[in-house]
Design a protein around this motif. Sequence first.
Motif, PDB file in Angstrom:
ATOM      1  N   TYR A  64       0.834  -1.209   0.000  1.00  0.00           N
ATOM      2  CA  TYR A  64       0.000   0.000   0.000  1.00  0.00           C
ATOM      3  C   TYR A  64       0.866   1.256   0.000  1.00  0.00           C
ATOM      4  O   TYR A  64       0.651   2.171  -0.789  1.00  0.00           O
ATOM      5  CB  TYR A  64      -0.939  -0.016   1.207  1.00  0.00           C
ATOM      6  CG  TYR A  64      -1.603   1.302   1.493  1.00  0.00           C
ATOM      7  CD1 TYR A  64      -2.589   1.800   0.661  1.00  0.00           C
ATOM      8  CD2 TYR A  64      -1.242   2.048   2.609  1.00  0.00           C
ATOM      9  CE1 TYR A  64      -3.202   3.010   0.921  1.00  0.00           C
ATOM     10  CE2 TYR A  64      -1.855   3.258   2.877  1.00  0.00           C
ATOM     11  CZ  TYR A  64      -2.826   3.733   2.041  1.00  0.00           C
ATOM     12  OH  TYR A  64      -3.425   4.933   2.297  1.00  0.00           O
ATOM     13  N   GLU A  65       1.850   1.298   0.866  1.00  0.00           N
ATOM     14  CA  GLU A  65       2.723   2.469   0.954  1.00  0.00           C
ATOM     15  C   GLU A  65       3.551   2.649  -0.312  1.00  0.00           C
ATOM     16  O   GLU A  65       3.802   3.777  -0.736  1.00  0.00           O
ATOM     17  CB  GLU A  65       3.629   2.347   2.171  1.00  0.00           C
ATOM     18  CG  GLU A  65       2.871   2.473   3.475  1.00  0.00           C
ATOM     19  CD  GLU A  65       3.731   2.157   4.688  1.00  0.00           C
ATOM     20  OE1 GLU A  65       4.946   1.919   4.527  1.00  0.00           O
ATOM     21  OE2 GLU A  65       3.170   2.163   5.802  1.00  0.00           O
ATOM     22  N   GLU A  66       3.957   1.558  -0.912  1.00  0.00           N
ATOM     23  CA  GLU A  66       4.756   1.637  -2.131  1.00  0.00           C
ATOM     24  C   GLU A  66       3.917   2.057  -3.339  1.00  0.00           C
ATOM     25  O   GLU A  66       4.392   2.792  -4.203  1.00  0.00           O
ATOM     26  CB  GLU A  66       5.410   0.287  -2.401  1.00  0.00           C
ATOM     27  CG  GLU A  66       6.412   0.312  -3.510  1.00  0.00           C
ATOM     28  CD  GLU A  66       7.138  -1.008  -3.633  1.00  0.00           C
ATOM     29  OE1 GLU A  66       7.583  -1.293  -4.751  1.00  0.00           O
ATOM     30  OE2 GLU A  66       7.252  -1.753  -2.640  1.00  0.00           O
ATOM     31  N   ILE A  67       2.699   1.596  -3.409  1.00  0.00           N
ATOM     32  CA  ILE A  67       1.837   1.874  -4.555  1.00  0.00           C
ATOM     33  C   ILE A  67       1.350   3.316  -4.538  1.00  0.00           C
ATOM     34  O   ILE A  67       1.570   4.070  -5.473  1.00  0.00           O
ATOM     35  CB  ILE A  67       0.621   0.914  -4.592  1.00  0.00           C
ATOM     36  CG1 ILE A  67       1.075  -0.518  -4.803  1.00  0.00           C
ATOM     37  CG2 ILE A  67      -0.378   1.325  -5.666  1.00  0.00           C
ATOM     38  CD1 ILE A  67       1.692  -0.788  -6.141  1.00  0.00           C
ATOM     39  N   ASN A  68       0.644   3.698  -3.495  1.00  0.00           N
ATOM     40  CA  ASN A  68       0.047   5.031  -3.477  1.00  0.00           C
ATOM     41  C   ASN A  68      -0.466   5.342  -2.081  1.00  0.00           C
ATOM     42  O   ASN A  68      -1.649   5.173  -1.808  1.00  0.00           O
ATOM     43  CB  ASN A  68      -1.089   5.105  -4.503  1.00  0.00           C
ATOM     44  CG  ASN A  68      -1.488   6.514  -4.810  1.00  0.00           C
ATOM     45  OD1 ASN A  68      -1.089   7.444  -4.139  1.00  0.00           O
ATOM     46  ND2 ASN A  68      -2.295   6.678  -5.831  1.00  0.00           N
ATOM     47  N   GLN A  69       0.378   5.824  -1.227  1.00  0.00           N
ATOM     48  CA  GLN A  69      -0.028   6.059   0.149  1.00  0.00           C
ATOM     49  C   GLN A  69      -0.897   7.306   0.334  1.00  0.00           C
ATOM     50  O   GLN A  69      -1.463   7.509   1.396  1.00  0.00           O
ATOM     51  CB  GLN A  69       1.181   6.131   1.063  1.00  0.00           C
ATOM     52  CG  GLN A  69       2.146   7.232   0.736  1.00  0.00           C
ATOM     53  CD  GLN A  69       3.413   7.126   1.539  1.00  0.00           C
ATOM     54  OE1 GLN A  69       3.642   6.135   2.222  1.00  0.00           O
ATOM     55  NE2 GLN A  69       4.221   8.140   1.479  1.00  0.00           N
ATOM     56  N   LYS A  70      -1.028   8.144  -0.708  1.00  0.00           N
ATOM     57  CA  LYS A  70      -1.882   9.324  -0.569  1.00  0.00           C
ATOM     58  C   LYS A  70      -3.368   8.987  -0.723  1.00  0.00           C
ATOM     59  O   LYS A  70      -4.217   9.779  -0.363  1.00  0.00           O
ATOM     60  CB  LYS A  70      -1.476  10.418  -1.549  1.00  0.00           C
ATOM     61  CG  LYS A  70      -1.706  10.093  -2.994  1.00  0.00           C
ATOM     62  CD  LYS A  70      -1.248  11.217  -3.884  1.00  0.00           C
ATOM     63  CE  LYS A  70      -1.490  10.813  -5.331  1.00  0.00           C
ATOM     64  NZ  LYS A  70      -1.063  11.831  -6.245  1.00  0.00           N
ATOM     65  N   GLN A  71      -3.677   7.809  -1.242  1.00  0.00           N
ATOM     66  CA  GLN A  71      -5.064   7.371  -1.355  1.00  0.00           C
ATOM     67  C   GLN A  71      -5.517   6.743  -0.042  1.00  0.00           C
ATOM     68  O   GLN A  71      -4.722   6.129   0.657  1.00  0.00           O
ATOM     69  CB  GLN A  71      -5.210   6.338  -2.477  1.00  0.00           C
ATOM     70  CG  GLN A  71      -4.989   6.893  -3.852  1.00  0.00           C
ATOM     71  CD  GLN A  71      -6.011   7.941  -4.215  1.00  0.00           C
ATOM     72  OE1 GLN A  71      -7.195   7.822  -3.904  1.00  0.00           O
ATOM     73  NE2 GLN A  71      -5.554   8.986  -4.869  1.00  0.00           N
ATOM     74  N   PRO A  72      -6.793   6.871   0.287  1.00  0.00           N
ATOM     75  CA  PRO A  72      -7.294   6.223   1.506  1.00  0.00           C
ATOM     76  C   PRO A  72      -7.128   4.703   1.416  1.00  0.00           C
ATOM     77  O   PRO A  72      -7.212   4.124   0.332  1.00  0.00           O
ATOM     78  CB  PRO A  72      -8.771   6.603   1.540  1.00  0.00           C
ATOM     79  CG  PRO A  72      -8.952   7.704   0.565  1.00  0.00           C
ATOM     80  CD  PRO A  72      -7.829   7.625  -0.405  1.00  0.00           C
TER      81      PRO A  72
END
Length: 81
Positions: A39-47
């Motif tokens: 999750y953090e690697e992919i896109n942590q700005k998304q909920p």
Amino acid sequence: MLIDKDSKPEDTILYLSARILLKLKEIGKIKIALIDELYEEINQKQPYFKFNLALSFLYLINKVKIDGGDLVYVPKKNENI
């Protein structure tokens, strides 16, 4: 749910699903216990709930599966990993 016409394309479930799928295709599998790191690697700005919805979508369309505690990329029948 997948395509929200009021959001930027990179904020949609479909886009996030594609990013997850590309990463899983690259690494092959990831331990379920380490899913937060994905999750953090992919896109942590998304909920986080969007990340979960994207994973659920990929599971429903048979692009990922859970195998012995791992989240595994499911290739097409004629696709080489």
